[in-house]
Design a protein around this motif. Sequence first.
Motif, PDB file in Angstrom:
ATOM      1  N   LEU A 226       0.840  -1.227  -0.148  1.00 31.84           N
ATOM      2  CA  LEU A 226       0.588   0.140  -0.097  1.00 31.84           C
ATOM      3  C   LEU A 226       0.828   1.219  -0.187  1.00 31.84           C
ATOM      4  CD1 LEU A 226      -2.878   1.035  -0.061  1.00 31.84           C
ATOM      5  CD2 LEU A 226      -1.971   1.373   2.051  1.00 31.84           C
ATOM      6  N   LYS A 227       0.577   2.115  -0.951  1.00 29.32           N
ATOM      7  CA  LYS A 227       1.500   3.478  -0.839  1.00 29.32           C
ATOM      8  C   LYS A 227       0.092   4.279  -1.287  1.00 29.32           C
ATOM      9  CE  LYS A 227       5.767   2.603  -2.662  1.00 29.32           C
ATOM     10  NZ  LYS A 227       7.030   2.408  -3.844  1.00 29.32           N
ATOM     11  N   SER A 228      -0.048   5.475  -0.067  1.00 28.14           N
ATOM     12  CA  SER A 228      -1.001   5.816  -0.141  1.00 28.14           C
ATOM     13  C   SER A 228      -0.466   7.325  -0.733  1.00 28.14           C
ATOM     14  CB  SER A 228      -1.337   6.043   1.153  1.00 28.14           C
ATOM     15  OG  SER A 228      -2.556   6.988   0.896  1.00 28.14           O
ATOM     16  N   SER A 229      -1.322   7.754  -2.021  1.00 32.38           N
ATOM     17  CA  SER A 229      -1.287   9.293  -2.471  1.00 32.38           C
ATOM     18  C   SER A 229      -2.708  10.489  -2.067  1.00 32.38           C
ATOM     19  CB  SER A 229      -0.914   8.949  -3.875  1.00 32.38           C
ATOM     20  OG  SER A 229      -1.895   8.512  -4.916  1.00 32.38           O
ATOM     21  N   SER A 230      -3.446   9.788  -1.619  1.00 29.11           N
ATOM     22  CA  SER A 230      -4.393  10.386  -0.995  1.00 29.11           C
ATOM     23  C   SER A 230      -4.520  11.061   0.256  1.00 29.11           C
ATOM     24  CB  SER A 230      -6.113   9.421  -0.588  1.00 29.11           C
ATOM     25  OG  SER A 230      -7.121  10.105   0.079  1.00 29.11           O
ATOM     26  N   ASP A 231      -5.211  12.274   0.351  1.00 27.47           N
ATOM     27  CA  ASP A 231      -4.842  12.639   1.750  1.00 27.47           C
ATOM     28  C   ASP A 231      -5.877  12.543   3.098  1.00 27.47           C
ATOM     29  OD1 ASP A 231      -6.934  16.180   1.110  1.00 27.47           O
ATOM     30  OD2 ASP A 231      -7.341  14.281   0.317  1.00 27.47           O
ATOM     31  N   LYS A 232      -6.540  11.234   2.056  1.00 25.15           N
ATOM     32  CA  LYS A 232      -7.799  11.155   3.331  1.00 25.15           C
ATOM     33  C   LYS A 232      -7.604   9.547   3.839  1.00 25.15           C
ATOM     34  CE  LYS A 232     -11.152  14.644   2.490  1.00 25.15           C
ATOM     35  NZ  LYS A 232     -13.455  14.831   2.036  1.00 25.15           N
ATOM     36  N   VAL A 233      -7.594  10.156   4.950  1.00 28.67           N
ATOM     37  CA  VAL A 233      -7.661   7.994   5.454  1.00 28.67           C
ATOM     38  C   VAL A 233      -8.519   7.068   6.599  1.00 28.67           C
ATOM     39  CG1 VAL A 233      -6.017   8.521   7.154  1.00 28.67           C
ATOM     40  CG2 VAL A 233      -6.345   5.658   5.797  1.00 28.67           C
TER      41      VAL A 233
ATOM     42  N   THR B  37       0.954   6.013   5.262  1.00 29.15           N
ATOM     43  CA  THR B  37       2.689   5.904   5.114  1.00 29.15           C
ATOM     44  C   THR B  37       3.113   6.932   5.017  1.00 29.15           C
ATOM     45  OG1 THR B  37       2.669   3.119   4.930  1.00 29.15           O
ATOM     46  CG2 THR B  37       5.000   4.514   4.649  1.00 29.15           C
ATOM     47  N   PHE B  38       4.016   7.412   4.656  1.00 27.75           N
ATOM     48  CA  PHE B  38       4.763   9.167   4.763  1.00 27.75           C
ATOM     49  C   PHE B  38       6.452   8.395   3.823  1.00 27.75           C
ATOM     50  CE2 PHE B  38       0.892   9.400   8.235  1.00 27.75           C
ATOM     51  CZ  PHE B  38       0.451  10.768   7.227  1.00 27.75           C
ATOM     52  N   GLU B  39       6.070   9.127   2.475  1.00 30.78           N
ATOM     53  CA  GLU B  39       7.907   8.953   2.030  1.00 30.78           C
ATOM     54  C   GLU B  39       8.319  10.234   1.823  1.00 30.78           C
ATOM     55  OE1 GLU B  39      10.541   5.945  -0.936  1.00 30.78           O
ATOM     56  OE2 GLU B  39       7.491   6.037  -1.082  1.00 30.78           O
ATOM     57  N   VAL B  40       9.568   9.840   2.549  1.00 29.81           N
ATOM     58  CA  VAL B  40      10.427  11.388   2.057  1.00 29.81           C
ATOM     59  C   VAL B  40      11.514  11.104   1.096  1.00 29.81           C
ATOM     60  CG1 VAL B  40      11.416  11.116   4.567  1.00 29.81           C
ATOM     61  CG2 VAL B  40      11.467  13.600   3.278  1.00 29.81           C
ATOM     62  N   THR B  41      11.632  11.820   0.526  1.00 28.61           N
ATOM     63  CA  THR B  41      12.866  12.673  -0.439  1.00 28.61           C
ATOM     64  C   THR B  41      14.015  13.264  -0.601  1.00 28.61           C
ATOM     65  OG1 THR B  41      11.470  12.756  -2.608  1.00 28.61           O
ATOM     66  CG2 THR B  41      11.849   9.807  -1.888  1.00 28.61           C
ATOM     67  N   SER B  42      14.995  13.851  -1.037  1.00 31.96           N
ATOM     68  CA  SER B  42      15.510  14.617  -0.779  1.00 31.96           C
ATOM     69  C   SER B  42      16.763  14.364  -1.525  1.00 31.96           C
ATOM     70  CB  SER B  42      16.273  14.923   0.332  1.00 31.96           C
ATOM     71  OG  SER B  42      17.029  13.806   1.148  1.00 31.96           O
ATOM     72  N   LYS B  43      17.277  15.371  -1.836  1.00 28.64           N
ATOM     73  CA  LYS B  43      18.698  15.586  -3.118  1.00 28.64           C
ATOM     74  C   LYS B  43      19.779  16.509  -2.175  1.00 28.64           C
ATOM     75  CE  LYS B  43      15.291  16.361  -7.116  1.00 28.64           C
ATOM     76  NZ  LYS B  43      15.341  17.277  -8.451  1.00 28.64           N
TER      77      LYS B  43
ATOM     78  N   LEU C  37       5.455  16.016   9.492  1.00 29.89           N
ATOM     79  CA  LEU C  37       6.863  16.301   9.490  1.00 29.89           C
ATOM     80  C   LEU C  37       7.645  15.765   9.472  1.00 29.89           C
ATOM     81  CD1 LEU C  37       8.036  19.301   9.744  1.00 29.89           C
ATOM     82  CD2 LEU C  37       8.618  19.450  12.197  1.00 29.89           C
ATOM     83  N   ALA C  38       8.286  16.359   8.750  1.00 31.93           N
ATOM     84  CA  ALA C  38       9.607  15.311   8.025  1.00 31.93           C
ATOM     85  C   ALA C  38      11.322  16.222   8.091  1.00 31.93           C
ATOM     86  CB  ALA C  38       9.651  14.818   6.630  1.00 31.93           C
TER      87      ALA C  38
END
Length: 666
Positions: A581-588, A595-601, A643-644
């Motif tokens: 499950l990878k959620s892209s919705s703002d409602k649950v 699950t919240f995934e964070v990426t950075s450069k 917050l990440a």
Amino acid sequence: MKEVLIDFDNKSPSNLNEDINIAAFLSAKDDIEYKFIEGLDGVWTPIRDFEKNNICTWRPKRPGKYMIMVQGKSSNCKNFYDYLGRAEYEIIENKNLIKEVNVDKYKVVVGEKVNIDVVVEEELVLYRFWIKGKQDWEILRDYTTEKSFVFTAKESGNVEILIECKKVSSDKNVDDFTTIKIQVKNLDEIEIKNFSCLTNAMLINEELVFRVEATYSSNRPLLYKFLRISKDGKVTCVQDFSSKSIVSFKENEAGEYKLLCLVRDMFSTKQYDDRALIHYKVEPYNEVRIRRFTTDLASPQAAKNFINLKAEVTGGRELLYRYIIEGPISDDSGYIRREEFSWQPKEEGKYKLTLKAKDISYKEDYEDIAYIYYEIYKNGEKPVRITGITCDKGRKCLVDKPVNIKVKTEGGRKVLHKFTIYKNGVEKEAIDYCNNNWVDFIPTEPGEYEVEIKVKDEFSAKEYDSSSSIYIEAKDYVSADIEYVLLNSREYYLVGDIINIEAIMKNTKDTLVKFVTKINTHEVENTGFIEEKALRVKPKCPGKYTFVIYAKNKKSPEEFDSKKEVTIYVHDVSPVNETNLKSSSDKVKIGEDITFEVTSKGGKDVCYEFYIMINGDWVLAQSYSRKNYYTFLPFKEGKYRVLALSKSFYKNIAYEDYSTIEFEVV
């Protein structure tokens, strides 16, 4: 032929349809006239004919590489000219790729973000961003096709950002550039103004509550971290950085401790902005004090009558009593657990009655002591004795409501009764000796009242034959009292089973109840005080579920009047498999994890830290690690924020960048 030097006010190359000033200079002083000519693709075109002004304005109409020629003719010249100069100059169609730069704000405080958006007319353009460092320019992001950049202000001061652009097909390093300046102000100073303990009796295995108050003019969120330091210097983290300024915990050993509080702005780059230390001492129990040491029969009495010694002692966890009789015939009960001791004197004389009290853990002889001096006669009639005292309202009553107290006695021929009412040791009213064995009184203000009762035979020469007291607490309201808690009639709970909890108490319409749910000691739900007396829970994960039920009267100024706690162990069922499950919705929905995934450069060995806002409080959810995702299981509906924080592993700062997201649980 003499030489003419040529200069331009704009360096080559220059943009098409722009005015360019050409200046001609001589190496020697001479009175001459100048002619300016442009050459392109082998074709020469006059710009201006001979004039004495050595500056000419040139506006080219086509792009290309031009040859600019200047001819000079002196007054005594016999040819067409006797001075000559040449210079190359390039004209391009469009030098400026950057049309404008949109910045949402130029004044920010540390921790705020600035959105930068570059506007160009070309389509295939690369963008690069730099920041002015202490020594030189430092790259923020190398060339990409992304024209927007979000800058996070981490230090106060004037920040200068360089934006460079070039066409994808360009061989140059930079085709166009511009700079912007941003003013970054420091965060408001944070100062802890009060660090106090809200618990009056600091005892082992009892909840200790501490509160921190900090001065801060801004509405920015503050985070608090509490570290407990034992006498041997061992440090234990009681609460990691969270927006909760009140912390509670228990000590299981008596002794002296310290509690250190660190506070910082959520977006501060410091490890902490201020700190405070409080010393506290935990006792094994409340101080043992003998409140009252009495006999049910007043001195003097006749020999062979049974006399009951009564002890009223406060404090301690497990009290022991020792009754010592000193006189013609001595006796010693040794330390016993009973609050009463029956004594039957067999010889007349004067006696000294001693009461010693202590907690069972106390190593010395006693913690408090009291004495009574007593006299025994040889003969006498059966004395008057108080056998019971009853109050129609129990030990608690309401202000301005009548309270009836009745006394039962035995012995004597005609018994007289005396009632005296005290509040805080001060006599409020009294009824002298009379035949009535009852009294009505109305408490006029809140507090603890003592009703002292003395009885004697009508023909007794003593002040009284027997005495006793009853203590009644008067309030403006009836304190809520949880009598017991109802649970499902089952011993084994599985994930998904319904847990029903109901608080049973009197005066339910005037009481409020608060249910606090904890899973593995972590608080996950707090209903606040509500009128509903039951709670229905459907556990979604295994673990130790603790339900703390608080009750109080609606008029009660106290935090709570009564408290009970029940614990249930929920066991796991067969494991969930093949979940992707990878959620892209703002409602649950409640009970569904998100699950919240964070990426950075950029950066090196980037690690991440996650905070989540639950019930208005920021809570550290996952400490810094290379794990770039966080899974949350909501237990109640509402709006949440995550917050990440991100930073390079080797950097000893709170964070380098952050990102927030909001979602709704329905």
